[in-house]
Design a protein around this motif. Sequence first.
Motif, PDB file in Angstrom:
ATOM      1  N   ARG A  60       0.738  -1.218   0.113  1.00 21.89           N
ATOM      2  CA  ARG A  60      -0.028   0.066  -0.044  1.00 21.89           C
ATOM      3  C   ARG A  60       0.931   1.174  -0.050  1.00 21.89           C
ATOM      4  O   ARG A  60       2.021   1.314   0.861  1.00 21.89           O
ATOM      5  N   THR A  61       0.563   2.111  -0.792  1.00 25.57           N
ATOM      6  CA  THR A  61       1.394   3.422  -1.188  1.00 25.57           C
ATOM      7  C   THR A  61       0.598   4.472  -0.819  1.00 25.57           C
ATOM      8  O   THR A  61      -0.438   4.754  -1.547  1.00 25.57           O
ATOM      9  N   PRO A  62       0.887   5.375   0.159  1.00 26.04           N
ATOM     10  CA  PRO A  62       0.102   6.781   0.424  1.00 26.04           C
ATOM     11  C   PRO A  62       0.220   7.671  -0.602  1.00 26.04           C
ATOM     12  O   PRO A  62       1.500   7.736  -1.416  1.00 26.04           O
ATOM     13  N   VAL A  63      -0.607   8.317  -0.971  1.00 24.66           N
ATOM     14  CA  VAL A  63      -0.764   9.669  -2.024  1.00 24.66           C
ATOM     15  C   VAL A  63      -1.023  10.761  -1.268  1.00 24.66           C
ATOM     16  O   VAL A  63      -2.059  10.878  -0.416  1.00 24.66           O
TER      17      VAL A  63
ATOM     18  N   LEU B 234      -6.668   3.029  -6.975  1.00 20.96           N
ATOM     19  CA  LEU B 234      -6.432   4.297  -5.870  1.00 20.96           C
ATOM     20  C   LEU B 234      -7.453   4.560  -5.185  1.00 20.96           C
ATOM     21  O   LEU B 234      -8.726   4.764  -5.665  1.00 20.96           O
ATOM     22  N   PHE B 235      -7.597   4.487  -3.795  1.00 21.20           N
ATOM     23  CA  PHE B 235      -8.672   4.555  -2.923  1.00 21.20           C
ATOM     24  C   PHE B 235      -8.643   6.188  -2.533  1.00 21.20           C
ATOM     25  O   PHE B 235      -7.606   6.381  -1.648  1.00 21.20           O
ATOM     26  N   LEU B 236      -9.437   6.951  -2.698  1.00 19.93           N
ATOM     27  CA  LEU B 236      -9.281   8.568  -2.126  1.00 19.93           C
ATOM     28  C   LEU B 236     -10.133   8.764  -1.245  1.00 19.93           C
ATOM     29  O   LEU B 236     -11.418   8.427  -1.238  1.00 19.93           O
ATOM     30  N   ALA B 237      -9.698   9.209  -0.099  1.00 20.29           N
ATOM     31  CA  ALA B 237     -10.356   9.714   0.990  1.00 20.29           C
ATOM     32  C   ALA B 237     -11.274  10.754   0.686  1.00 20.29           C
ATOM     33  O   ALA B 237     -11.212  11.439  -0.158  1.00 20.29           O
TER      34      ALA B 237
ATOM     35  N   ALA C 192      -4.417  19.776  -2.671  1.00 19.70           N
ATOM     36  CA  ALA C 192      -6.035  19.570  -1.953  1.00 19.70           C
ATOM     37  C   ALA C 192      -5.660  19.739  -0.540  1.00 19.70           C
ATOM     38  O   ALA C 192      -4.212  19.746   0.064  1.00 19.70           O
ATOM     39  N   PRO C 193      -6.501  19.915   0.156  1.00 14.83           N
ATOM     40  CA  PRO C 193      -6.326  20.258   1.714  1.00 14.83           C
ATOM     41  C   PRO C 193      -5.455  18.850   2.395  1.00 14.83           C
ATOM     42  O   PRO C 193      -5.809  17.667   1.844  1.00 14.83           O
ATOM     43  N   PRO C 194      -4.731  19.258   3.359  1.00 15.29           N
ATOM     44  CA  PRO C 194      -4.174  18.124   4.011  1.00 15.29           C
ATOM     45  C   PRO C 194      -4.910  17.574   4.875  1.00 15.29           C
ATOM     46  O   PRO C 194      -6.061  17.932   5.383  1.00 15.29           O
ATOM     47  N   PRO C 195      -4.727  16.044   5.050  1.00 17.78           N
ATOM     48  CA  PRO C 195      -5.694  15.430   5.778  1.00 17.78           C
ATOM     49  C   PRO C 195      -5.767  16.025   7.336  1.00 17.78           C
ATOM     50  O   PRO C 195      -4.808  16.763   7.896  1.00 17.78           O
TER      51      PRO C 195
ATOM     52  N   TYR D 181      -5.418   9.521   8.681  1.00 17.40           N
ATOM     53  CA  TYR D 181      -5.696   9.094   7.204  1.00 17.40           C
ATOM     54  C   TYR D 181      -4.595   9.732   6.237  1.00 17.40           C
ATOM     55  O   TYR D 181      -4.302  10.704   6.466  1.00 17.40           O
ATOM     56  N   SER D 182      -4.808   9.062   5.095  1.00 14.85           N
ATOM     57  CA  SER D 182      -3.881   9.547   3.948  1.00 14.85           C
ATOM     58  C   SER D 182      -5.014  10.035   2.927  1.00 14.85           C
ATOM     59  O   SER D 182      -6.267   9.684   2.801  1.00 14.85           O
TER      60      SER D 182
END
Length: 125
Positions: A3-6, A28-31, A11-14, A18-19
């Motif tokens: 799993r690689t964070p992006v 790619l799973f986008l929060a 975009a606003p920081p978390p 979470y990533s």
Amino acid sequence: MPRTPVLSQEAPPPSGGYSQGITVGELLFLAGQGPYDASGNRAGPTVAEQVRQVLGNLDAVARVAGGSLQNAVRVGMYLSDLAHFDEMDAEYRRFFTDPMPARTTIQSDLVGFDVEGDAVVWLGR
């Protein structure tokens, strides 16, 4: 599978643990992204303006991963009130082209804004 964070600076920081996005294989799973720019300023008062910002934020994270929100296979849209559905849907349709991604739209207890969105994007590697 690793799993690689992006992370996108566009975009606003978390705001929690979470990533912005996580890649696994070709997905790619986008929060969830709200209608805020990278500096924390909220998009205008209309639902359409907020939808544009949310989708732009999701796309910014997707681009860092080498993808595009245009390759979304699933999108979740969260509204403060389902009375906003038609306005959200009209703006959403301006953004995406056929075939449209699968989508779920849910009313949520959002505070201070009316729209949030998340997505799963195929990276096509």
